[in-house]
Design an enzyme around this catalytic site. Sequence first.
Site: not given
Ligand code: IMP
Ligand code: MG
Length: 178
Positions: A100-101, A104, A153, A166
Amino acid sequence: MSSQDKPFTVLFGRKEIAAVVSRLAAEIGRDYYNKHPILVAVLKGSFIFLADLIRLLDLPLEVEFVRLSSYGRGKESSGKVKVVQGLSAEVRGRHVLVIEDIVDTGLTTNFLLDYLRKKKPASVKLCSLTDKPSHRKLPVTIDYLGFTVPDRFLVGYGLDYDEKFRHLPDICFIKEEQ
Ligand code: IMP
Ligand code: MG
């Protein structure tokens, strides 16, 4: 545009990222050397991290991609996760490592881990380049973590804002409008 006018502030520079990716590769290499894992990378955000990581892994492995959608456009998660592109390989009985990147809220990762566990792999673990714990809605155990990040962000090194930025080689945050 002078460097002072750039709309980004570097949070983690490319050298720091490279050091962290090497550290993660060493940890993963040690744990998976005889396991022939399938790395399941979550598109699109993890593609640069995956590319750097696997070139440091001196072990047999396979790569699969899944594409999930949770975010609409912009910075807010819609909270509803869907599989846009699922696995093409059989993972039953295999050791799966999710790449994963960022974690959040944890909604996307929890959904993916459930989706994978239903396919009865031998194990499922998670490697995430970054962890943003401030907005967590569901708990997530990150087995291999690069950076813990603040409540900002982030863009760059695969992370996007509205599909942009990206390609930035550093992990940055966008400066607030003046
Ligand atoms: P979650 O479901 O809220 O944990 O979000 C996961 C996805 O949201 C990640 O795989 C990202 O694609 C996107 N995301 C969450 N925070 C960021 C950020 O700070 N920058 C860019 N993408 C984010
Ligand atoms: Mg994204």
